[in-house]
Scaffold this motif. Structure first.
Motif, short mmCIF file in Angstrom:
data_model
loop_
_atom_site.label_atom_id
_atom_site.label_comp_id
_atom_site.label_asym_id
_atom_site.label_seq_id
_atom_site.Cartn_x
_atom_site.Cartn_y
_atom_site.Cartn_z
N PHE A 42 0.82 -1.20 0.00
CA PHE A 42 0.00 0.00 0.00
C PHE A 42 0.86 1.26 0.00
O PHE A 42 0.88 2.02 0.96
CB PHE A 42 -0.88 -0.08 1.26
CG PHE A 42 -2.09 0.81 1.25
CD1 PHE A 42 -3.17 0.54 0.41
CD2 PHE A 42 -2.18 1.89 2.11
CE1 PHE A 42 -4.30 1.34 0.43
CE2 PHE A 42 -3.31 2.70 2.14
CZ PHE A 42 -4.38 2.42 1.29
N PHE A 66 -4.38 -7.90 4.41
CA PHE A 66 -5.12 -6.78 5.00
C PHE A 66 -6.30 -7.26 5.84
O PHE A 66 -6.55 -6.76 6.94
CB PHE A 66 -5.60 -5.80 3.91
CG PHE A 66 -6.28 -4.60 4.49
CD1 PHE A 66 -5.54 -3.56 5.05
CD2 PHE A 66 -7.67 -4.50 4.51
CE1 PHE A 66 -6.16 -2.46 5.62
CE2 PHE A 66 -8.30 -3.40 5.07
CZ PHE A 66 -7.54 -2.38 5.63
N ALA A 96 -2.12 0.59 8.79
CA ALA A 96 -2.17 0.08 7.41
C ALA A 96 -3.06 0.95 6.54
O ALA A 96 -3.84 0.45 5.75
CB ALA A 96 -2.69 -1.35 7.43
N GLY A 97 -2.94 2.25 6.70
CA GLY A 97 -3.85 3.12 5.95
C GLY A 97 -5.28 2.73 6.22
O GLY A 97 -6.13 2.73 5.34
N MET A 98 -5.55 2.37 7.47
CA MET A 98 -6.87 1.83 7.81
C MET A 98 -7.89 2.94 8.02
O MET A 98 -7.68 3.84 8.82
CB MET A 98 -6.80 1.02 9.10
CG MET A 98 -6.39 -0.41 8.87
SD MET A 98 -6.44 -1.30 10.42
CE MET A 98 -8.02 -2.09 10.26
N THR A 99 -8.97 2.81 7.32
CA THR A 99 -10.05 3.78 7.42
C THR A 99 -10.91 3.49 8.65
O THR A 99 -11.26 2.34 8.90
CB THR A 99 -10.93 3.70 6.15
OG1 THR A 99 -10.08 3.91 5.02
CG2 THR A 99 -12.05 4.71 6.19
N ARG A 113 -15.96 -1.74 11.59
CA ARG A 113 -14.68 -2.09 12.21
C ARG A 113 -14.66 -1.70 13.68
O ARG A 113 -14.03 -2.36 14.50
CB ARG A 113 -13.52 -1.40 11.47
CG ARG A 113 -13.30 -1.98 10.10
CD ARG A 113 -12.20 -1.26 9.37
NE ARG A 113 -12.07 -1.81 8.02
CZ ARG A 113 -11.43 -1.23 7.03
NH1 ARG A 113 -10.84 -0.07 7.24
NH2 ARG A 113 -11.36 -1.79 5.84
N GLN A 173 -11.54 7.28 -1.67
CA GLN A 173 -11.58 6.15 -2.59
C GLN A 173 -11.76 6.70 -3.99
O GLN A 173 -12.68 7.49 -4.23
CB GLN A 173 -12.76 5.21 -2.25
CG GLN A 173 -12.60 4.49 -0.93
CD GLN A 173 -11.43 3.54 -0.91
OE1 GLN A 173 -11.24 2.76 -1.85
NE2 GLN A 173 -10.61 3.60 0.13
N GLN A 199 -9.26 -4.37 -3.50
CA GLN A 199 -8.48 -5.22 -2.59
C GLN A 199 -9.44 -5.77 -1.54
O GLN A 199 -10.22 -5.02 -0.93
CB GLN A 199 -7.35 -4.43 -1.92
CG GLN A 199 -6.47 -5.36 -1.07
CD GLN A 199 -5.36 -4.64 -0.33
OE1 GLN A 199 -5.28 -3.41 -0.31
NE2 GLN A 199 -4.51 -5.43 0.31
N THR A 239 -11.20 -4.20 1.96
CA THR A 239 -10.92 -2.77 2.15
C THR A 239 -12.23 -1.98 2.01
O THR A 239 -13.26 -2.51 1.60
CB THR A 239 -9.94 -2.27 1.08
OG1 THR A 239 -10.53 -2.49 -0.21
CG2 THR A 239 -8.62 -3.01 1.17
N THR A 240 -12.14 -0.70 2.33
CA THR A 240 -13.32 0.14 2.15
C THR A 240 -13.65 0.26 0.66
O THR A 240 -14.81 0.44 0.30
CB THR A 240 -13.12 1.53 2.78
OG1 THR A 240 -11.84 2.04 2.42
CG2 THR A 240 -13.23 1.46 4.28
N ASP A 273 -7.75 3.44 -2.62
CA ASP A 273 -7.39 4.69 -1.95
C ASP A 273 -6.55 5.59 -2.88
O ASP A 273 -5.76 5.10 -3.67
CB ASP A 273 -6.58 4.40 -0.68
CG ASP A 273 -7.38 3.57 0.31
OD1 ASP A 273 -7.88 2.49 -0.09
OD2 ASP A 273 -7.50 3.97 1.47
N GLU A 283 -12.44 9.69 3.48
CA GLU A 283 -12.26 8.83 4.66
C GLU A 283 -11.13 9.36 5.54
O GLU A 283 -10.39 10.25 5.13
CB GLU A 283 -11.87 7.41 4.23
CG GLU A 283 -12.67 6.89 3.08
CD GLU A 283 -12.31 5.46 2.72
OE1 GLU A 283 -13.23 4.72 2.42
OE2 GLU A 283 -11.13 5.10 2.74
N TYR A 322 -7.87 7.98 8.10
CA TYR A 322 -7.06 6.85 8.56
C TYR A 322 -6.74 6.98 10.05
O TYR A 322 -6.52 8.09 10.55
CB TYR A 322 -5.72 6.82 7.84
CG TYR A 322 -5.74 6.48 6.37
CD1 TYR A 322 -6.88 5.98 5.74
CD2 TYR A 322 -4.59 6.66 5.60
CE1 TYR A 322 -6.86 5.68 4.38
CE2 TYR A 322 -4.56 6.36 4.26
CZ TYR A 322 -5.70 5.88 3.64
OH TYR A 322 -5.66 5.58 2.31
N1 GLN Z 1 -8.19 2.54 3.55
C1 GLN Z 1 -8.64 1.28 3.09
C2 GLN Z 1 -9.27 0.52 4.21
O1 GLN Z 1 -9.07 0.84 5.34
C3 GLN Z 1 -7.53 0.45 2.44
C4 GLN Z 1 -6.41 0.11 3.33
C5 GLN Z 1 -5.38 -0.84 2.71
O2 GLN Z 1 -5.60 -1.44 1.67
N2 GLN Z 1 -4.26 -0.99 3.35
O3 GLN Z 1 -9.98 -0.42 3.98
#
Ligand code: GLN
Length: 285
Positions: free
Chosen positions: A76, A113, A130-133, A138, A153, A177, A180-181, A220, A244, A246
């Motif tokens: 990512f 992920f 992990a760039g997690m939204t 969640r 997105q 992916q 993911t969101t 993203d 979104e 993170y």
């Molecule tokens: N931001 C997206 C999510 O949280 C993708 C994160 C990722 O692929 N690492 O789902």
């Protein structure tokens, strides 16, 4: 090995909590968190002093303190990706800075992920970066720190695609992916006759599109920019699907670590370090 580290970690955390409980009577939650962090550091650094109490949990592994275990999915860019033999990126550097503030060493685990949340729930890892939204579903399974960046997105298509905006995704093959969101939002189009193809890595979705297997990719914005800049004949559409935020995820109820992370994040924001890390990986437009 992992189990052992985890139990050492918990004992260190428990002891820190104990020391805090003994040493502080202010009842100030924020201050408690600070003291706890300092106590972990003290436990780690001063094993010769106070040997009696600290020996059992800290010397088993021959390490001064248990590492802070971060889980991520290093596919990512620019948040986390492989560079040579190393995992680098914004989340990695932010996490390193947080670990430093907590007096802990950082250990990174690169996993799928959609395994990040289960790994936190089972206690195998301390936090996910992990760039997690931040997402309501969640939040039922993990707690999120304060946010550290805004993202969106976006839709990637081939230069000659007839898809010009979100509405045109109807009836198309959309790559995402898994978990993911992007997956969540693209899945809304299933009732519009679209087919969602789920890949383990975002770039696999982009490759499938370049090979003509699917029509578009929802992903993203920053990784999208990286993938588009590295490949010919594809582009990002102007209109994004969502905006979104993170954040860092921890096991639900781990407020001690969450407070430590939030405090560290606040300091990194305040000092400008967070922005400097972001600027190092993302050039301003
Ligand atoms: N931001 C997206 C999510 O949280 C993708 C994160 C990722 O692929 N690492 O789902």
């Amino acid at each position: 090995m992992m189990k052992k580290q985890i139990s050492v970690l918990f004992m260190a955390a428990a002891m820190a909590g104990l020391l805090t409980a003994c040493g502080s009577s202010s009842g100030d939650a924020g201050k408690g968190a600070t003291t706890a962090a300092a106590a972990v550091e003290t436990t780690a650094g001063a094993s010769s002093e106070k040997k009696e109490e600290t020996q059992a949990p800290t010397t088993q592994d021959g390490a001064a303190g248990a590492p802070l275990i971060m889980v991520t999915n290093a596919e990512f860019p620019p948040y986390e990706y492989h560079d040579g033999g190393e995992i680098v990126g914004i989340d990695v550097e932010v996490s390193q800075a947080i670990a430093e503030k907590l007096g802990r060493t950082l250990e990174i685990e690169d996993i799928a992920f959609d395994s990040i949340i289960p790994e936190l729930q089972s206690g195998k890892a301390d936090f996910g970066a992990a760039g997690m939204t931040v997402d309501e579903d969640r939040l039922k399974n993990v707690d999120f720190s304060d946010t550290y960046t805004t993202a969106s997105q976006v839709i990637i298509v081939k230069d000659d695609s007839d898809i010009a905006g979100p509405d045109d995704l109807k009836g198309k093959y959309i790559g995402v992916q898994l978990g993911t969101t992007g997956d969540i939002y693209a899945s809304d189009y299933e009732e519009e006759g679209s087919t969602i193809e789920r890949y383990n890595k975002g770039f696999e979705a982009v490759q499938a599109m370049m090979q003509g297997k699917i029509d578009a990719v929802v992903i993203d914005n920053e990784p999208a920019k990286v993938f588009v800049s590295q490949n010919q004949g594809i582009k990002i559409l102007d209109e994004a699907l969502t905006v979104e935020e993170y954040a860092i995820a921890v096991k639900k109820g781990n407020t001690e670590l969450l407070e430590q992370i939030n405090k560290a994040l606040a300091e990194l924001k305040e000092s400008g370090e967070l922005q400097a890390i972001i600027d190092k990986y993302i050039s301003a437009e």
